[in-house]
Design an enzyme around this catalytic site. Structure first.
Site, PDB file in Angstrom:
ATOM      1  N   GLU A 112       0.812  -1.226   0.000  1.00 27.50           N
ATOM      2  CA  GLU A 112       0.000   0.000   0.000  1.00 27.50           C
ATOM      3  C   GLU A 112       0.840   1.268   0.000  1.00 27.50           C
ATOM      4  OE1 GLU A 112      -2.768  -0.421   3.252  1.00 27.50           O
ATOM      5  OE2 GLU A 112      -3.477  -2.354   2.531  1.00 27.50           O
ATOM      6  N   ASN A 154       2.202  -5.146  -3.219  1.00 27.28           N
ATOM      7  CA  ASN A 154       0.805  -5.444  -2.881  1.00 27.28           C
ATOM      8  C   ASN A 154       0.031  -4.161  -2.597  1.00 27.28           C
ATOM      9  OD1 ASN A 154      -1.190  -7.517  -2.236  1.00 27.28           O
ATOM     10  ND2 ASN A 154      -1.023  -6.822  -0.114  1.00 27.28           N
ATOM     11  N   HIS A 190     -10.449  -6.607  -1.497  1.00 27.65           N
ATOM     12  CA  HIS A 190     -11.509  -6.459  -0.497  1.00 27.65           C
ATOM     13  C   HIS A 190     -12.674  -5.863  -1.288  1.00 27.65           C
ATOM     14  CE1 HIS A 190      -8.789  -7.489   2.698  1.00 27.65           C
ATOM     15  NE2 HIS A 190      -7.934  -6.585   2.271  1.00 27.65           N
ATOM     16  N   ASP A 220     -11.990 -10.856   0.121  1.00 23.72           N
ATOM     17  CA  ASP A 220     -13.201 -11.037   0.923  1.00 23.72           C
ATOM     18  C   ASP A 220     -14.287 -10.145   0.325  1.00 23.72           C
ATOM     19  OD1 ASP A 220     -12.456  -8.491   1.940  1.00 23.72           O
ATOM     20  OD2 ASP A 220     -11.771  -9.305   3.851  1.00 23.72           O
TER      21      ASP A 220
HETATM   22  O1  G3I Z   1      -2.556  -8.420  18.805  1.00 22.87           O
HETATM   23  C1  G3I Z   1      -2.959  -7.193  19.429  1.00 22.87           C
HETATM   24  C2  G3I Z   1      -3.307  -7.443  20.832  1.00 22.87           C
HETATM   25  O2  G3I Z   1      -2.149  -7.855  21.528  1.00 22.87           O
HETATM   26  C3  G3I Z   1      -3.893  -6.177  21.428  1.00 22.87           C
HETATM   27  O3  G3I Z   1      -4.307  -6.401  22.742  1.00 22.87           O
HETATM   28  C4  G3I Z   1      -5.073  -5.680  20.597  1.00 22.87           C
HETATM   29  C5  G3I Z   1      -5.650  -4.371  21.114  1.00 22.87           C
HETATM   30  O4  G3I Z   1      -6.194  -3.615  20.067  1.00 22.87           O
HETATM   31  O5  G3I Z   1      -4.635  -5.488  19.315  1.00 22.87           O
HETATM   32  C6  G3I Z   1      -4.133  -6.656  18.689  1.00 22.87           C
HETATM   33  O6  G3I Z   1      -3.687  -6.322  17.416  1.00 22.87           O
HETATM   34  C7  G3I Z   1      -4.684  -6.115  16.434  1.00 22.87           C
HETATM   35  C8  G3I Z   1      -4.366  -7.065  15.286  1.00 22.87           C
HETATM   36  O7  G3I Z   1      -5.205  -6.804  14.192  1.00 22.87           O
HETATM   37  C9  G3I Z   1      -4.521  -8.530  15.682  1.00 22.87           C
HETATM   38  O8  G3I Z   1      -5.828  -8.793  16.052  1.00 22.87           O
HETATM   39  C10 G3I Z   1      -4.615  -4.676  15.964  1.00 22.87           C
HETATM   40  O9  G3I Z   1      -5.067  -3.819  16.991  1.00 22.87           O
HETATM   41  C11 G3I Z   1      -5.456  -4.481  14.737  1.00 22.87           C
HETATM   42  O10 G3I Z   1      -5.241  -3.182  14.223  1.00 22.87           O
HETATM   43  C12 G3I Z   1      -5.046  -5.492  13.698  1.00 22.87           C
HETATM   44  O11 G3I Z   1      -5.855  -5.314  12.552  1.00 22.87           O
HETATM   45  C13 G3I Z   1      -5.323  -5.852  11.362  1.00 22.87           C
HETATM   46  C14 G3I Z   1      -5.123  -4.743  10.337  1.00 22.87           C
HETATM   47  O12 G3I Z   1      -4.665  -5.300   9.114  1.00 22.87           O
HETATM   48  C15 G3I Z   1      -4.128  -3.706  10.830  1.00 22.87           C
HETATM   49  O13 G3I Z   1      -4.320  -2.530  10.181  1.00 22.87           O
HETATM   50  C16 G3I Z   1      -6.307  -6.864  10.805  1.00 22.87           C
HETATM   51  O14 G3I Z   1      -6.399  -7.975  11.706  1.00 22.87           O
HETATM   52  C17 G3I Z   1      -5.852  -7.350   9.445  1.00 22.87           C
HETATM   53  O15 G3I Z   1      -6.854  -8.145   8.851  1.00 22.87           O
HETATM   54  C18 G3I Z   1      -5.592  -6.165   8.532  1.00 22.87           C
HETATM   55  O16 G3I Z   1      -5.103  -6.658   7.306  1.00 22.87           O
HETATM   56  C19 G3I Z   1      -4.830  -5.684   6.303  1.00 22.87           C
HETATM   57  C20 G3I Z   1      -3.664  -6.195   5.482  1.00 22.87           C
HETATM   58  O17 G3I Z   1      -2.572  -6.472   6.331  1.00 22.87           O
HETATM   59  C21 G3I Z   1      -3.281  -5.205   4.394  1.00 22.87           C
HETATM   60  N1  G3I Z   1      -4.418  -4.871   3.570  1.00 22.87           N
HETATM   61  C22 G3I Z   1      -5.611  -4.435   4.283  1.00 22.87           C
HETATM   62  C23 G3I Z   1      -6.007  -5.441   5.340  1.00 22.87           C
HETATM   63  C24 G3I Z   1      -7.273  -4.992   6.060  1.00 22.87           C
HETATM   64  O18 G3I Z   1      -7.063  -3.806   6.781  1.00 22.87           O
END
Ligand code: G3I
Length: 343
Positions: A112, A154, A190, A220
């Protein structure tokens, strides 16, 4: 792959092991989780992904080395010189890619880097610290760490067909022209708007013309909640269309990744309230129509999902005679509008 679910949910792990031939960590290999302090790496989650993939005979994909999100606290807001940032980038990529040399077949090296509109690169910490050649450097460092890994740029195109995808291809073509070791372009998909098969075919063709691989990296299809049979059918059409386009060009489109395979674990509901049910298996891991559409795209002998019948009209009690359900397909239900998510 959600590494917590992999560890804690036997049914999730079983589906992952039995139904797929490639795995990708949803978060475990991003900069923040894997490199939480300047001199400390945490490979717990990444190792679990690689070991599970190897145990199941699956190709392992790496996601992602350079992104403006999920940076560790020590980097977020840091005031770095170009030289300091390049040293950090080199160390990070050499360490992470080097650890899995020969075991991770494909890497999303940079994720991105383009803005949703306008020209040039997205304003990110990496751009501010290093300048526009941070992409070239990241690919060079990754190639040095594993010369056999396939390296991808990507990104996502909110319309999944339009002006931004042109900029994505212009970016990778320019990198190629500079001799940067780049092997593929990944489009996330997405999906919030109907997929235009002709436009997807044109993207794959463009990758083929450049001699690059093409990957659908984060598929998705988010639906407004609560879902209806008509919406689930629409979703199956979108996913089936994407995979069919990929399958039609097997030499170029070598990768098709679902961003979550079960509605039990999907980023959509927490990021886009009101939307969800974005994956092909429901929360109990039961197949939805989209699952059948994916099977049909892979094997034409598998039946395509059947469109739901119209609702049986409720007739007033005074009207005699049997009610025959319509066999016409349900009317198309538009997918929700443009996403709030902007990267
Ligand atoms: O693991 C921590 C945990 O320790 C903590 O307590 C908790 C509190 O908020 O956060 C947890 O981390 C989260 C993580 O997902 C795992 O669940 C983050 O806050 C959260 O921001 C993170 O979101 C991920 C996101 O990327 C980050 O921007 C999503 O799961 C994930 O699906 C998403 O994936 C992205 C791709 O990498 C790139 N393209 C877009 C896609 C969707 O946004």
């Amino acid at each position: 792959m959600n590494t917590t679910a992999l560890r804690d949910e036997a049914d999730y792990a079983a589906v992952l092991a039995n139904q797929f031939d490639a795995v990708v960590a949803e978060n475990a290999m991003k900069f923040g989780p894997i490199h939480p302090e300047p001199d400390r790496y945490d490979f717990t989650g990444a190792d679990a992904v690689v070991e599970a993939g190897e145990a199941n005979g699956q190709v392992v994909r790496g996601h992602t080395l350079v992104w403006h999100q999920q940076l560790p606290a020590w980097l977020e807001g840091a005031d770095l010189s170009r030289e300091e940032a390049i040293a950090i980038l080199r160390d990070h990529i050499a360490t992470v890619v080097g650890r899995y040399r020969g075991r991770i077949a494909q890497w999303d090296v940079v994720n991105e880097a383009l803005p949703d509109s306008g020209s040039g690169l997205r304003d990110t910490p990496w751009l501010r610290w290093i300048g526009p050649d941070y992409l070239d450097l990241a690919f060079q460092f990754a190639h040095e760490a594993d010369p056999d890994a396939l390296l991808f740029y990507n990104d996502y195109d909110p319309a999944n067909t339009g002006e931004k995808s042109d900029r994505i291809f212009d970016l990778v073509a320019a990198m190629q022209a500079r001799g940067v070791p780049i092997h593929g372009v990944g489009l996330q998909f997405h999906v919030y708007v109907p997929v235009d098969r002709a436009a997807v075919d044109a993207q794959i063709q463009r990758a083929r013309d450049l001699g690059l691989r093409y990957a659908m990296t984060e598929v998705d299809v988010a639906l407004p909640l609560p879902v209806t049979d008509a919406l689930l059918h629409q979703q199956s059409v979108q996913m089936g269309t994407l995979l069919a386009a990929c399958v039609a060009e097997p030499a170029t489109c070598t990768t098709f990744v679902l961003w979550g395979f079960t509605d039990r674990h999907s980023w959509i509901p927490s990021f886009l309230p009101g939307l969800g049910a974005a994956t092909p298996l429901d929360e109990r891991l039961a197949p939805k129509p989209a699952w059948q559409a994916l099977r049909h795209a892979l094997d034409p002998d598998e039946p395509a999902p059947v469109a739901p019948l119209d609702e049986v009209p409720t007739l007033p009690p005074s009207v005699p005679g049997p009610v025959t359900p319509s066999t016409e397909p349900a009317p198309a239900v538009p997918l929700p509008g443009a996403p709030a998510y902007t990267g």
